[in-house]
Design a protein around this motif. Sequence first.
Motif, mmCIF file in Angstrom:
data_model
loop_
_atom_site.group_PDB
_atom_site.id
_atom_site.type_symbol
_atom_site.label_atom_id
_atom_site.label_comp_id
_atom_site.label_asym_id
_atom_site.label_seq_id
_atom_site.Cartn_x
_atom_site.Cartn_y
_atom_site.Cartn_z
ATOM 1 N N ALA A 1 50.059 -17.747 64.931
ATOM 2 C CA ALA A 1 51.014 -16.867 65.597
ATOM 3 C C ALA A 1 52.118 -16.410 64.662
ATOM 4 N N GLU A 2 52.546 -15.182 64.876
ATOM 5 C CA GLU A 2 53.717 -14.623 64.204
ATOM 6 C C GLU A 2 54.462 -13.794 65.224
ATOM 7 N N ASN A 3 55.593 -14.326 65.674
ATOM 8 C CA ASN A 3 56.335 -13.721 66.775
ATOM 9 C C ASN A 3 55.423 -13.626 68.004
ATOM 10 N N SER A 4 55.262 -12.448 68.581
ATOM 11 C CA SER A 4 54.422 -12.310 69.776
ATOM 12 C C SER A 4 53.005 -11.865 69.433
ATOM 13 N N ASN A 5 52.670 -11.843 68.159
ATOM 14 C CA ASN A 5 51.320 -11.514 67.717
ATOM 15 C C ASN A 5 50.604 -12.783 67.283
#
Length: 353
Positions: free
Chosen positions: A169-173
Motif C-alpha cells: 500500500a501507498e496512501n489509498s493505492n
Amino acid sequence: MSAPSIPNLLSLRGSRGGSRGRGRGRGGHSHSAAQNHDTVIQGTDTDAAVSRMSAVDLGYLQDPFAQYFVQNTVGGAVRRLPIINRGTYTRTAALDRLISSFLSSTATQERQIISLGAGTDTRCFKLFSEPSQAGLIYHEIDFPTISTKKLQLVNAVPQLRSIISNPQAENSNWSSTSLQNGCQYWCHGLDLRDLLKDDVRSLNGIRTDVPTVLVSECCLCYLETPEAQGVIKYFTEKIPDLAIVIYEPIHPDDSFGKQMVANLAARRIRMPTLDAHQDAAKQQSRLKEAGFNLVKSLTIRDIWRSWIVEEERERVDSLEGLDEVEEWNLLADHYIVAWGWRGNGFRDWEANL
C-alpha cells in the motif's frame, strides 16, 4: 406491485468508484451538496453487496467471496424480492459472458481489465481464484475511502488474502503484483473526476500495450455527461486495443422510467447522463463517438431471453418463482448493457455475441 414500490436495479451495484457522479454539482450545486451526493452514492455499495449476497444465498449465483463484503445484521441475511434477485443474476451473467469471452480470446497473451467504481465487487477474486488464469492485469478505481476499506478487508480475511496476497500500500493505492501465472492486481483510491485534471498523475500499473476492457457498471451514469465523456477519453487516448462495457438505466421519460427516477431521487440519487443517453441507439452512439468502431447493446430483458439458455432459465425460475412477470419485463427493459471495441483481442465478441 404498485408504481411507488417499483424497485430499481441500480441498487444491485456498488459504490461506484469515486467518480460516480457523486454529487458532481450541476451548475449551481454547492461544494457541500456535491460532497453529500458523493456520500450517498458511496452508500449504495451496501445495497450492492446485500443484493449480491441475497442472490448467492438463494442459489442464483455462485460466489464464495460475497459473504465477506456483507456485515452481519440482527435477524440474519436480507432477502431481496425475486424480481431483484433475477436482475442481479441476469446482469452478472451478462458481464461474466462478455469478460469470459474476452479472456478466452486473449488466453495466450497478457490482457487487462479496468473496473470503474468497483466498490465491493468480487469479480477480481473469482477470476484470480481460477488456477488456469494467467497474464491478467486487473485494476479497480474507486474513492480513497472505498479503496482503503477493501485493503483492510483483504488483510483481515484469510480467504481473500490467499487470492490477493502480500498487498503493498501507498496512501489509498495498493497492489499485489506477484500473483499466480503473471497476474497482477491494482487498486486505485481515486475520484474518477480527478482523471480530468491537467495535473493528474498516471495510474500505476496501467498498460497501454495490451488488450484492455473498461467496465462501468452503473458508474458513469452518476457523472455529469462531459465528465463521463472525459473519463472514457482518458483511456481511449492511451490504449489502442480497447473495449468498454457499460451497464446503465435507460428510458427515463416513460411512466415507468419517471417512477424509477423518482424512486432514486427520494434517496437523493441522480443520474445526469441518463437524459443524454436515453435509449439503445443513443447508448451505441456515445460509444461510436468515443472512438469504438464496433458497438452492440442488449437490454436486461433481451439478455434474459437470448443469452440465458432455457434449461438455466428454468433452474432460476424454480428457485423462487416470479409472480410479477409484467413488472419484470418493464424493469428489465429499462436497463441496458452496451459494449464497444476497437483493435485486437475481441474477435469472439464480433463472432459470438
